[in-house]
Design a protein around this motif. Structure first.
Motif, mmCIF file in Angstrom:
data_model
loop_
_atom_site.group_PDB
_atom_site.id
_atom_site.type_symbol
_atom_site.label_atom_id
_atom_site.label_comp_id
_atom_site.label_asym_id
_atom_site.label_seq_id
_atom_site.Cartn_x
_atom_site.Cartn_y
_atom_site.Cartn_z
ATOM 1 N N MET A 117 66.478 -37.192 -63.864
ATOM 2 C CA MET A 117 66.666 -38.463 -63.159
ATOM 3 C C MET A 117 68.063 -38.999 -63.411
ATOM 4 N N LEU A 118 68.708 -39.468 -62.336
ATOM 5 C CA LEU A 118 69.976 -40.181 -62.454
ATOM 6 C C LEU A 118 69.722 -41.628 -62.083
ATOM 7 N N GLU A 119 69.921 -42.527 -63.044
ATOM 8 C CA GLU A 119 69.718 -43.951 -62.808
ATOM 9 C C GLU A 119 71.086 -44.616 -62.645
ATOM 10 N N VAL A 120 71.391 -45.005 -61.417
ATOM 11 C CA VAL A 120 72.671 -45.641 -61.108
ATOM 12 C C VAL A 120 72.521 -47.153 -61.258
ATOM 13 N N GLU A 138 69.584 -39.620 -67.084
ATOM 14 C CA GLU A 138 71.003 -39.892 -67.287
ATOM 15 C C GLU A 138 71.284 -41.243 -66.651
ATOM 16 N N ARG A 139 71.832 -42.168 -67.440
ATOM 17 C CA ARG A 139 72.039 -43.545 -66.981
ATOM 18 C C ARG A 139 73.528 -43.832 -66.865
ATOM 19 N N ILE A 140 73.921 -44.418 -65.737
ATOM 20 C CA ILE A 140 75.319 -44.806 -65.563
ATOM 21 C C ILE A 140 75.377 -46.222 -65.013
ATOM 22 N N ASP A 141 76.480 -46.898 -65.302
ATOM 23 C CA ASP A 141 76.697 -48.250 -64.810
ATOM 24 C C ASP A 141 78.196 -48.514 -64.786
ATOM 25 N N ASP A 168 66.552 -34.317 -59.779
ATOM 26 C CA ASP A 168 65.341 -34.301 -58.958
ATOM 27 C C ASP A 168 65.075 -35.660 -58.326
ATOM 28 N N ILE A 169 65.597 -36.709 -58.943
ATOM 29 C CA ILE A 169 65.405 -38.059 -58.413
ATOM 30 C C ILE A 169 66.588 -38.940 -58.816
ATOM 31 N N ILE A 170 67.004 -39.774 -57.879
ATOM 32 C CA ILE A 170 68.063 -40.753 -58.129
ATOM 33 C C ILE A 170 67.468 -42.143 -57.931
ATOM 34 N N SER A 171 67.782 -43.043 -58.830
ATOM 35 C CA SER A 171 67.342 -44.428 -58.720
ATOM 36 C C SER A 171 68.523 -45.311 -58.339
#
Length: 289
Positions: A117-120, A138-141, A168-171
């Motif tokens: 998961m990529l959490e934008v 993986e978290r980015i901000d 597999d999923i982007i938030s």
């Protein structure tokens, strides 16, 4: 002038996302909403002024932003506006939606192949998805202030070199609406295709992943001059996304879109066109070229 434009670009996505530290909650609901709305408006006006080369107007708008508390004031208001009493953790709903495949996700974790998961625009390292321990997150901000969240602009992030670097999923929870211009929002949605795996190899998960979890203020689709749900669905469909889940609340609209890379219609163009008239409408729109 070129330097000013470059700086504006770097802060065009989720500039001012709130930190995870909890401030003293002394702002009323009305003041919170007003501050957030005003900050968004001023930032959009400043981005336009910079794009037009009007440095004097951009400087004046920056001064107004500073006078209302600047980025720190916006961050405090945003965090208060998303606490449990006012909406809470949007990923809780995502976990509810994924309940039918939790057992499969657990098996993937045991096998050392967790869903990526990529959490934008990440706000916290302890939201529902993180606490579930079902994902490799993986978290980015753009303005990270917490360990475990990388300070990075999604639009500047290097493209994946291979499938192992894809997700597999982007938030995108309350991120897309903060991009200050319609074309930038279209570019952000288009860029998600580069970061998602083209297909899900596990048959049990093929109806769920790869996918995009998208959260917007409800007014973006219910009260915009240029956007409604039909148009949003058309835009997402042109990108190869099919809606699998949706929830509309008084304040927010939540979507889960599954990607079928084979259905991307790269030649489709969506312009900023009025769909609903009225002075009380907002100007949210998405442009694809």
């Amino acid at each position: 002038m070129a330097t000013a434009k470059k700086k504006a670009k770097l802060k065009s996505l989720s500039h001012g996302r709130p930190p995870t530290a909890k401030p003293v909650r002394t702002i009323s609901r009305t003041k919170t909403r007003t501050l957030i709305r005003t900050h968004h408006t001023l930032e959009k006006q400043r981005a336009k002024a910079l794009a037009d080369g009007d440095d004097a107007k951009a400087a004046l708008l920056l001064k107004r932003i500073d006078e209302q508390g600047g980025i720190e004031g916006y961050q405090r208001a945003s965090l208060i506006g998303q606490n449990n009493e006012r909406g809470g953790d949007s990923s809780k709903l995502l976990m509810d939606w994924l309940e039918p495949v939790v057992s499969v996700l657990k098996e993937r974790v045991k096998d050392g192949r967790p869903i990526r998961m990529l959490e934008v625009g990440a706000l916290s390292v302890t939201n529902a998805c993180s606490k579930s321990r079902l994902f490799d997150v993986e978290r980015i901000d753009l303005n990270s202030q917490a360990e475990g969240i990388t300070q990075e602009d999604f639009m500047e992030r290097p493209l994946p070199r291979d499938v192992d670097e894809q997700f597999d999923i982007i938030s995108l929870s309350l991120v897309l609406n903060y991009v200050p211009d319609p074309l930038g929002r279209g570019k952000m949605l288009l860029r998600t295709l580069e970061f998602l795996r083209s297909r899900q190899t596990s048959q049990d998960l093929q109806n769920w992943f790869p996918s995009l979890f998208l959260v917007l203020p409800a007014s973006c689709v219910t009260n915009s001059r240029y956007m409604d749900e039909t148009k949003l669905e058309s835009i997402m469909s042109s990108l190869g996304y099919a809606q699998t889940k949706k929830k509309l609340s008084n304040k927010l609209v939540y979507y889960l879109w599954r990607l079928d890379a084979g259905k991307v219609k790269q030649s489709t163009v969506f312009k900023k066109e009025e769909l609903r008239a009225g002075k009380a409408r907002n100007n949210f729109s998405i442009v694809l070229k």
